[in-house]
Design an enzyme around this catalytic site. Structure first.
Site, PDB file in Angstrom:
ATOM      1  N   ALA A   1      42.643  33.743 -42.775  1.00 32.01           N
ATOM      2  CA  ALA A   1      42.891  32.418 -42.226  1.00 32.01           C
ATOM      3  C   ALA A   1      41.569  31.651 -42.293  1.00 32.01           C
ATOM      4  O   ALA A   1      40.491  32.253 -42.360  1.00 32.01           O
ATOM      5  CB  ALA A   1      43.376  32.547 -40.793  1.00 32.01           C
TER       6      ALA A   1
ATOM      7  N   GLY B   1      44.162  37.481 -42.695  1.00 29.78           N
ATOM      8  CA  GLY B   1      45.467  36.903 -43.047  1.00 29.78           C
ATOM      9  C   GLY B   1      45.828  37.088 -44.522  1.00 29.78           C
ATOM     10  O   GLY B   1      47.003  37.007 -44.881  1.00 29.78           O
TER      11      GLY B   1
ATOM     12  N   GLU C   1      47.209  40.556 -44.643  1.00 30.67           N
ATOM     13  CA  GLU C   1      48.482  40.502 -43.916  1.00 30.67           C
ATOM     14  C   GLU C   1      49.588  39.885 -44.783  1.00 30.67           C
ATOM     15  O   GLU C   1      50.743  40.305 -44.732  1.00 30.67           O
ATOM     16  CB  GLU C   1      48.294  39.709 -42.605  1.00 30.67           C
ATOM     17  CG  GLU C   1      47.407  40.467 -41.617  1.00 30.67           C
ATOM     18  CD  GLU C   1      47.017  39.628 -40.415  1.00 30.67           C
ATOM     19  OE1 GLU C   1      46.311  38.605 -40.608  1.00 30.67           O
ATOM     20  OE2 GLU C   1      47.415  39.958 -39.291  1.00 30.67           O
TER      21      GLU C   1
ATOM     22  N   GLU D   1      39.103  41.061 -38.315  1.00 31.77           N
ATOM     23  CA  GLU D   1      39.206  40.127 -37.196  1.00 31.77           C
ATOM     24  C   GLU D   1      38.341  40.506 -35.994  1.00 31.77           C
ATOM     25  O   GLU D   1      37.778  39.639 -35.325  1.00 31.77           O
ATOM     26  CB  GLU D   1      40.673  39.985 -36.751  1.00 31.77           C
ATOM     27  CG  GLU D   1      41.519  39.102 -37.669  1.00 31.77           C
ATOM     28  CD  GLU D   1      42.148  39.856 -38.832  1.00 31.77           C
ATOM     29  OE1 GLU D   1      41.723  40.995 -39.113  1.00 31.77           O
ATOM     30  OE2 GLU D   1      43.065  39.300 -39.468  1.00 31.77           O
TER      31      GLU D   1
HETATM   32  N1  CAA Z   1      37.665  30.818 -43.873  1.00 33.30           N
HETATM   33  C1  CAA Z   1      36.992  29.745 -44.266  1.00 33.30           C
HETATM   34  N2  CAA Z   1      36.070  29.752 -45.248  1.00 33.30           N
HETATM   35  C2  CAA Z   1      35.854  30.926 -45.853  1.00 33.30           C
HETATM   36  C3  CAA Z   1      36.524  32.096 -45.500  1.00 33.30           C
HETATM   37  C4  CAA Z   1      37.499  32.016 -44.459  1.00 33.30           C
HETATM   38  N3  CAA Z   1      38.242  33.077 -44.079  1.00 33.30           N
HETATM   39  N4  CAA Z   1      36.077  33.106 -46.281  1.00 33.30           N
HETATM   40  C5  CAA Z   1      35.145  32.574 -47.092  1.00 33.30           C
HETATM   41  N5  CAA Z   1      34.998  31.256 -46.842  1.00 33.30           N
HETATM   42  C6  CAA Z   1      34.099  30.297 -47.485  1.00 33.30           C
HETATM   43  C7  CAA Z   1      32.663  30.514 -47.011  1.00 33.30           C
HETATM   44  O1  CAA Z   1      32.460  29.856 -45.771  1.00 33.30           O
HETATM   45  C8  CAA Z   1      31.892  29.885 -48.146  1.00 33.30           C
HETATM   46  O2  CAA Z   1      31.961  28.489 -48.008  1.00 33.30           O
HETATM   47  P1  CAA Z   1      30.611  27.580 -48.260  1.00 33.30           P
HETATM   48  O3  CAA Z   1      30.310  27.796 -49.733  1.00 33.30           O
HETATM   49  O4  CAA Z   1      31.081  26.187 -47.951  1.00 33.30           O
HETATM   50  O5  CAA Z   1      29.559  28.126 -47.358  1.00 33.30           O
HETATM   51  C9  CAA Z   1      32.729  30.244 -49.367  1.00 33.30           C
HETATM   52  O6  CAA Z   1      34.042  30.576 -48.882  1.00 33.30           O
HETATM   53  C10 CAA Z   1      32.205  31.443 -50.119  1.00 33.30           C
HETATM   54  O7  CAA Z   1      32.069  32.513 -49.202  1.00 33.30           O
HETATM   55  P2  CAA Z   1      30.732  33.379 -49.058  1.00 33.30           P
HETATM   56  O8  CAA Z   1      29.528  32.554 -49.371  1.00 33.30           O
HETATM   57  O9  CAA Z   1      30.767  34.038 -47.708  1.00 33.30           O
HETATM   58  O10 CAA Z   1      30.970  34.449 -50.235  1.00 33.30           O
HETATM   59  P3  CAA Z   1      30.487  35.951 -50.294  1.00 33.30           P
HETATM   60  O11 CAA Z   1      30.817  36.419 -51.669  1.00 33.30           O
HETATM   61  O12 CAA Z   1      29.105  36.128 -49.793  1.00 33.30           O
HETATM   62  O13 CAA Z   1      31.451  36.737 -49.241  1.00 33.30           O
HETATM   63  C11 CAA Z   1      33.556  37.261 -48.161  1.00 33.30           C
HETATM   64  C12 CAA Z   1      32.855  36.765 -49.441  1.00 33.30           C
HETATM   65  C13 CAA Z   1      33.202  38.728 -47.923  1.00 33.30           C
HETATM   66  C14 CAA Z   1      35.055  37.123 -48.421  1.00 33.30           C
HETATM   67  C15 CAA Z   1      33.096  36.439 -46.963  1.00 33.30           C
HETATM   68  O14 CAA Z   1      33.265  35.069 -47.275  1.00 33.30           O
HETATM   69  C16 CAA Z   1      33.838  36.707 -45.691  1.00 33.30           C
HETATM   70  O15 CAA Z   1      33.573  37.680 -45.017  1.00 33.30           O
HETATM   71  N6  CAA Z   1      34.823  35.826 -45.348  1.00 33.30           N
HETATM   72  C17 CAA Z   1      35.542  35.899 -44.090  1.00 33.30           C
HETATM   73  C18 CAA Z   1      36.583  36.991 -44.097  1.00 33.30           C
HETATM   74  C19 CAA Z   1      37.270  37.083 -42.770  1.00 33.30           C
HETATM   75  O16 CAA Z   1      36.676  37.319 -41.741  1.00 33.30           O
HETATM   76  N7  CAA Z   1      38.609  36.925 -42.783  1.00 33.30           N
HETATM   77  C20 CAA Z   1      39.420  37.009 -41.607  1.00 33.30           C
HETATM   78  C21 CAA Z   1      39.683  35.652 -41.059  1.00 33.30           C
HETATM   79  S1  CAA Z   1      40.485  35.739 -39.486  1.00 33.30           S
HETATM   80  C22 CAA Z   1      42.127  35.892 -39.817  1.00 33.30           C
HETATM   81  O17 CAA Z   1      42.563  35.976 -40.940  1.00 33.30           O
HETATM   82  C23 CAA Z   1      42.980  35.890 -38.591  1.00 33.30           C
HETATM   83  C24 CAA Z   1      44.405  36.259 -38.806  1.00 33.30           C
HETATM   84  O18 CAA Z   1      44.790  37.418 -38.769  1.00 33.30           O
HETATM   85  C25 CAA Z   1      45.375  35.233 -38.967  1.00 33.30           C
END
Ligand code: CAA
Length: 260
Positions: A66, A111, A114, A134
């Site tokens: 998400a 998500g 999921e 999460e």
């Molecule tokens: N939401 C919003 N933006 C996201 C995102 C997310 N889930 N995942 C990545 N992005 C964005 C980053 O903020 C970044 O944006 P900017 O260039 O504007 O800074 C861009 O995508 C590229 O990401 P990274 O620079 O972080 O890329 P990376 O290769 O270093 O890492 C990654 C990749 C491991 C996927 C890392 O981005 C990450 O850990 N993302 C978050 C994953 C996460 O925690 N997901 C769970 C969300 S909570 C959820 O889903 C709740 C639910 O159950 C409904």
């Protein structure tokens, strides 16, 4: 249909839904979730769609979860609404009544995983990474992950993945049953389409009934699930496909199923 954050193409009976926000690792903001809902309804209602394959645009991510920018604004009530809404949208793919495959071409997190778990089957590139991170954000999975991961891979795997929030590689995901088949990146597409093609060559009504028996049955006590199975087994015997499948076997030829 005009979408901003997804693409939907249908060819040869297979709908290809691509989540297309590569700059944000295909994260699901509310607009994207709305579009996915519209695409799922289209696939369910449209007879030209016989199977659905979901993937992420680019070579980095399936869906990284998400959208954390939106999640950061949540209040307790809006968080509850957000989880409920996501669960409703994912239920549409779970109960589509057609084969659905998540083709995991990169990060499938939160998500995103999921969404993949709500599909009937999952294929992954050997370079894909998966997890439910999460708890690292101080929340728990909200789009069905706490329920579906247990059902797909068992409670021990669900506890390990959800409590640690760690990321797991495709081979480990395959070993524990989260993913059905893994392929080198360059073979993922062809391998997935071969899997879909094999399902589409079977009796379409039988495939639909089998999906229903497994999906609905897994939420029932075993005896009730078996009764559902016998009902659907009986219903399958009313189809032309059954007569064709059995005649083809006895006549030593390939069946030509009509889905009737
Ligand atoms: N939401 C919003 N933006 C996201 C995102 C997310 N889930 N995942 C990545 N992005 C964005 C980053 O903020 C970044 O944006 P900017 O260039 O504007 O800074 C861009 O995508 C590229 O990401 P990274 O620079 O972080 O890329 P990376 O290769 O270093 O890492 C990654 C990749 C491991 C996927 C890392 O981005 C990450 O850990 N993302 C978050 C994953 C996460 O925690 N997901 C769970 C969300 S909570 C959820 O889903 C709740 C639910 O159950 C409904």
């Amino acid at each position: 249909m005009n979408f901003e954050n997804i693409k939907l193409d249908v060819a040869d009976g297979v709908a290809r839904l691509t989540i297309d926000r590569p700059k944000a690792m295909n994260a699901l903001n509310s607009k994207t979730l709305d579009e996915i809902e519209e695409a799922f309804n289209y696939c369910r209602e449209n007879e030209s769609v016989r199977a659905l394959v979901i993937s992420g645009a680019g070579d980095k991510a399936f869906v990284a979860g998400a959208d954390i920018k939106e999640l950061a604004q949540m209040t307790p009530l809006s968080a509850k609404d957000l989880a409920y809404r996501g669960q409703q949208v994912y239920a549409l793919v779970e109960h589509m009544g057609k084969p659905t495959v998540a083709m995991i071409n990169g990060f499938a997190l939160g998500g995103g995983l999921e969404l993949a778990l709500a599909c009937n089957l999952r294929t992954a590139s050997t370079s894909a990474k998966m997890g439910l991170p999460e708890v690292s954000l101080g929340i728990i999975p909200g789009y069905g992950g706490t329920q579906r991961l247990s059902r797909v891979a068992g409670p021990a795997v669900a506890r390990e993945w959800i409590l640690t929030g760690d990321m797991f590689g495709a081979e480990e995901a395959h070993r524990v049953g989260v993913v059905n088949r893994i392929f080198p990146p360059e073979e993922l597409e062809a391998g997935t389409m071969k899997l879909v093609g094999s399902i589409l060559s079977r009796g379409p009504i039988a495939v639909r009934f089998a999906i229903e028996a497994i999906s609905r049955g897994s939420n029932m006590p075993q005896r009730e699930g078996e009764i559902l199975e016998s009902d659907l087994f009986g219903l399958a015997a009313s189809t032309e496909d059954m007569r064709e499948g059995m005649s083809a076997f006895l006549e030593k030829r390939k069946p030509h199923f009509q889905g009737k």
